[in-house]
Scaffold this motif. Structure first.
Motif, PDB file in Angstrom:
ATOM      1  N   GLY A   1       0.801  -1.215   0.000  1.00 25.73           N
ATOM      2  CA  GLY A   1       0.000   0.000   0.000  1.00 25.73           C
ATOM      3  C   GLY A   1       0.832   1.262   0.000  1.00 25.73           C
ATOM      4  N   ILE A   2       2.133   1.130  -0.286  1.00 24.73           N
ATOM      5  CA  ILE A   2       2.998   2.296  -0.440  1.00 24.73           C
ATOM      6  C   ILE A   2       3.116   2.548  -1.943  1.00 24.73           C
ATOM      7  CG2 ILE A   2       5.265   3.299   0.012  1.00 24.73           C
ATOM      8  CD1 ILE A   2       3.564   2.723   2.548  1.00 24.73           C
ATOM      9  N   VAL A   3       2.457   3.578  -2.416  1.00 22.18           N
ATOM     10  CA  VAL A   3       2.351   3.854  -3.850  1.00 22.18           C
ATOM     11  C   VAL A   3       3.704   4.294  -4.408  1.00 22.18           C
ATOM     12  CG1 VAL A   3       1.260   5.387  -5.549  1.00 22.18           C
ATOM     13  CG2 VAL A   3      -0.098   4.385  -3.695  1.00 22.18           C
ATOM     14  N   ALA A   4       4.104   3.689  -5.537  1.00 17.90           N
ATOM     15  CA  ALA A   4       5.388   3.999  -6.166  1.00 17.90           C
ATOM     16  C   ALA A   4       5.261   5.094  -7.217  1.00 17.90           C
ATOM     17  CB  ALA A   4       5.980   2.742  -6.795  1.00 17.90           C
ATOM     18  N   ALA A   5       4.095   5.199  -7.856  1.00 19.70           N
ATOM     19  CA  ALA A   5       3.886   6.208  -8.904  1.00 19.70           C
ATOM     20  C   ALA A   5       2.392   6.379  -9.134  1.00 19.70           C
ATOM     21  CB  ALA A   5       4.573   5.784 -10.203  1.00 19.70           C
ATOM     22  N   VAL A   6       2.030   7.537  -9.643  1.00 17.73           N
ATOM     23  CA  VAL A   6       0.653   7.769 -10.077  1.00 17.73           C
ATOM     24  C   VAL A   6       0.666   7.684 -11.596  1.00 17.73           C
ATOM     25  CG1 VAL A   6      -1.252   9.410 -10.198  1.00 17.73           C
ATOM     26  CG2 VAL A   6       0.059   9.188  -8.077  1.00 17.73           C
ATOM     27  N   GLY A   7       0.030   6.638 -12.107  1.00 19.13           N
ATOM     28  CA  GLY A   7      -0.034   6.425 -13.541  1.00 19.13           C
ATOM     29  C   GLY A   7      -1.335   6.947 -14.120  1.00 19.13           C
ATOM     30  N   ARG A   8      -1.544   6.651 -15.394  1.00 20.11           N
ATOM     31  CA  ARG A   8      -2.781   7.082 -16.054  1.00 20.11           C
ATOM     32  C   ARG A   8      -3.233   5.990 -17.010  1.00 20.11           C
ATOM     33  NH1 ARG A   8      -5.429  11.335 -15.625  1.00 20.11           N
ATOM     34  NH2 ARG A   8      -3.723  12.484 -14.703  1.00 20.11           N
ATOM     35  N   ILE A   9      -4.531   5.721 -17.028  1.00 14.99           N
ATOM     36  CA  ILE A   9      -5.068   4.741 -17.974  1.00 14.99           C
ATOM     37  C   ILE A   9      -5.170   5.421 -19.334  1.00 14.99           C
ATOM     38  CG2 ILE A   9      -7.041   3.289 -18.570  1.00 14.99           C
ATOM     39  CD1 ILE A   9      -7.509   2.888 -15.589  1.00 14.99           C
ATOM     40  N   GLU A  10      -4.318   4.973 -20.260  1.00 14.73           N
ATOM     41  CA  GLU A  10      -4.271   5.582 -21.592  1.00 14.73           C
ATOM     42  C   GLU A  10      -5.323   5.011 -22.536  1.00 14.73           C
ATOM     43  OE1 GLU A  10       0.259   6.957 -22.313  1.00 14.73           O
ATOM     44  OE2 GLU A  10      -0.102   4.810 -22.584  1.00 14.73           O
TER      45      GLU A  10
ATOM     46  N   VAL B   1     -14.897  -3.148  -8.808  1.00 17.56           N
ATOM     47  CA  VAL B   1     -13.975  -2.036  -8.551  1.00 17.56           C
ATOM     48  C   VAL B   1     -14.430  -0.746  -9.224  1.00 17.56           C
ATOM     49  CG1 VAL B   1     -12.042  -3.636  -8.308  1.00 17.56           C
ATOM     50  CG2 VAL B   1     -12.458  -2.544 -10.517  1.00 17.56           C
ATOM     51  N   ALA B   2     -13.781   0.347  -8.832  1.00 14.98           N
ATOM     52  CA  ALA B   2     -14.055   1.662  -9.402  1.00 14.98           C
ATOM     53  C   ALA B   2     -12.782   2.245  -9.994  1.00 14.98           C
ATOM     54  CB  ALA B   2     -14.587   2.594  -8.310  1.00 14.98           C
ATOM     55  N   GLY B   3     -12.937   3.195 -10.929  1.00 11.63           N
ATOM     56  CA  GLY B   3     -11.814   3.997 -11.381  1.00 11.63           C
ATOM     57  C   GLY B   3     -11.037   3.502 -12.570  1.00 11.63           C
ATOM     58  N   PHE B   4     -11.605   2.597 -13.390  1.00 10.82           N
ATOM     59  CA  PHE B   4     -10.860   2.082 -14.530  1.00 10.82           C
ATOM     60  C   PHE B   4     -11.328   2.695 -15.851  1.00 10.82           C
ATOM     61  CE2 PHE B   4      -9.030  -2.189 -12.830  1.00 10.82           C
ATOM     62  CZ  PHE B   4      -8.251  -1.478 -11.946  1.00 10.82           C
ATOM     63  N   ALA B   5     -11.585   3.991 -15.857  1.00 15.99           N
ATOM     64  CA  ALA B   5     -11.998   4.691 -17.068  1.00 15.99           C
ATOM     65  C   ALA B   5     -10.778   5.252 -17.796  1.00 15.99           C
ATOM     66  CB  ALA B   5     -12.954   5.825 -16.715  1.00 15.99           C
ATOM     67  N   GLN B   6     -10.893   5.388 -19.103  1.00 16.18           N
ATOM     68  CA  GLN B   6      -9.801   5.970 -19.884  1.00 16.18           C
ATOM     69  C   GLN B   6      -9.514   7.375 -19.376  1.00 16.18           C
ATOM     70  OE1 GLN B   6      -9.796   5.000 -23.994  1.00 16.18           O
ATOM     71  NE2 GLN B   6      -8.808   6.910 -24.590  1.00 16.18           N
ATOM     72  N   GLY B   7      -8.235   7.686 -19.189  1.00 14.02           N
ATOM     73  CA  GLY B   7      -7.827   8.994 -18.696  1.00 14.02           C
ATOM     74  C   GLY B   7      -7.714   9.093 -17.189  1.00 14.02           C
TER      75      GLY B   7
ATOM     76  N   GLY C   1     -13.915  -9.106 -20.875  1.00 15.38           N
ATOM     77  CA  GLY C   1     -13.544  -7.940 -20.092  1.00 15.38           C
ATOM     78  C   GLY C   1     -12.945  -6.841 -20.929  1.00 15.38           C
ATOM     79  N   VAL C   2     -11.850  -6.246 -20.447  1.00 10.53           N
ATOM     80  CA  VAL C   2     -11.174  -5.179 -21.175  1.00 10.53           C
ATOM     81  C   VAL C   2      -9.661  -5.360 -21.046  1.00 10.53           C
ATOM     82  CG1 VAL C   2     -13.023  -3.477 -20.857  1.00 10.53           C
ATOM     83  CG2 VAL C   2     -11.146  -3.586 -19.202  1.00 10.53           C
ATOM     84  N   ARG C   3      -8.944  -4.710 -21.955  1.00  9.38           N
ATOM     85  CA  ARG C   3      -7.490  -4.651 -21.874  1.00  9.38           C
ATOM     86  C   ARG C   3      -7.131  -3.185 -21.644  1.00  9.38           C
ATOM     87  NH1 ARG C   3      -3.335  -8.339 -24.710  1.00  9.38           N
ATOM     88  NH2 ARG C   3      -1.378  -7.183 -24.536  1.00  9.38           N
ATOM     89  N   LEU C   4      -6.308  -2.939 -20.625  1.00 11.41           N
ATOM     90  CA  LEU C   4      -5.894  -1.587 -20.277  1.00 11.41           C
ATOM     91  C   LEU C   4      -4.461  -1.332 -20.705  1.00 11.41           C
ATOM     92  CD1 LEU C   4      -7.101  -1.410 -16.544  1.00 11.41           C
ATOM     93  CD2 LEU C   4      -8.372  -0.738 -18.597  1.00 11.41           C
ATOM     94  N   ARG C   5      -4.197  -0.125 -21.179  1.00  9.45           N
ATOM     95  CA  ARG C   5      -2.825   0.357 -21.371  1.00  9.45           C
ATOM     96  C   ARG C   5      -2.632   1.441 -20.315  1.00  9.45           C
ATOM     97  NH1 ARG C   5       2.604   0.237 -22.706  1.00  9.45           N
ATOM     98  NH2 ARG C   5       3.271   2.400 -22.710  1.00  9.45           N
TER      99      ARG C   5
END
Length: 196
Positions: A4-13, A71-77, A21-25
Motif C-alpha cells: 500500500g505504499i504507492v510507487a507512482a501515479v499512472g494514467r489509464i491511456e 472495482v471503481a476507477g478504470f476509465a480511460q484517462g 472484459g477489457v485490456r488496459l494500457r
C-alpha cells in the motif's frame, strides 16, 4: 502481495474491449519498468493485475468482467495509484495486502485539517464489519490507518505527503473508492466459522 505504499501515479491511456472484459494500457509515469517481466503483478488503485505487455513507458493488463463489477476507477484517462508486487527483501512500510479488492466505498467527507485532510468513507455493511479503529485499510491501493469507526463509516487522516504522492488528493464527496480490508480480519472470521 503489496504494502500500500504507492510507487507512482499512472494514467489509464486506453481501455479496449476484450473477450470477457477489457485490456488496459497504463502509462507508468515514473514507475521503474526495468525489472518488470511478463506475468508480474502490479497493483492498479489497489487491484492486482497481471502484466501482459510492457515497455519503458508503461504496461498492459487484462481485466475480467467480474473484476470490473467490483472495482471503481478504470476509465480511460483516469489517474491510478501504482505499486509493483513485493520482493522478500522489501520494507513493509504499510501493511500486507493481496490486491484482491473487497468492494467499493463512497467518500462522504473530505475536508482540510491544516495541511492534512480528514477523509470519511461509507463502506457497504459486508465490508464495514472488518474495519476497526487503529486497524489498517487500503483505499485505492493506499495503506491507511483507521482513526475512527461509526456504523458503516470510517475515518482516516491523509498527511500532505500521501496527498501529493497518490490520487487521493482528487477525492470529493460522492467519489467511489476501492477498499481492501485487513487480511487478518478475513482469516479470523473464517476460523470462527469453522470452530462450531
Amino acid at each position: 502481495m503489496f504494502t500500500g505504499i504507492v510507487a507512482a501515479v499512472g494514467r489509464i491511456e486506453k481501455v479496449v474491449p476484450a473477450p470477457g472484459g477489457v485490456r488496459l494500457r497504463i502509462a507508468g509515469n515514473g514507475l521503474a519498468m526495468d525489472d518488470v517481466a511478463l506475468g508480474d503483478s502490479i497493483a492498479v488503485s489497489g487491484v492486482c493485475l497481471t502484466v501482459v505487455a510492457f515497455d519503458s513507458g508503461g504496461f498492459e493488463a487484462e481485466v475480467s468482467q467480474a473484476t470490473l463489477g467490483t472495482v471503481a476507477g478504470f476509465a480511460q484517462g483516469a489517474a491510478v495509484n501504482l505499486e509493483k508486487a513485493l520482493c522478500l527483501a522489501d520494507r513493509l512500510g504499510g501493511h500486507l495486502m493481496t490486491g484482491h479488492v473487497d468492494g467499493t466505498g463512497t467518500v462522504s467527507r473530505f475536508e482540510p485539517v491544516g495541511d492534512n485532510r480528514r477523509l470519511v468513507i461509507t463502506a457497504p455493511p459486508a465490508i464495514a464489519r472488518y474495519i476497526a479503529r487503529k486497524g489498517s485499510v487500503a483505499v485505492d491501493g493506499v495503506s491507511l490507518t483507521v482513526n475512527a469507526v461509526e456504523g458503516d463509516s470510517f475515518e482516516v487522516n491523509l498527511i500532505a505527503h500521501t496527498l501529493t504522492a497518490t490520487t487521493l488528493q482528487q477525492l470529493k464527496p460522492g467519489t467511489r473508492v476501492n477498499l481492501e480490508v485487513d487480511l487478518l480480519a478475513r482469516y479470523i472470521e473464517r476460523l470462527q466459522e469453522t470452530k462450531q
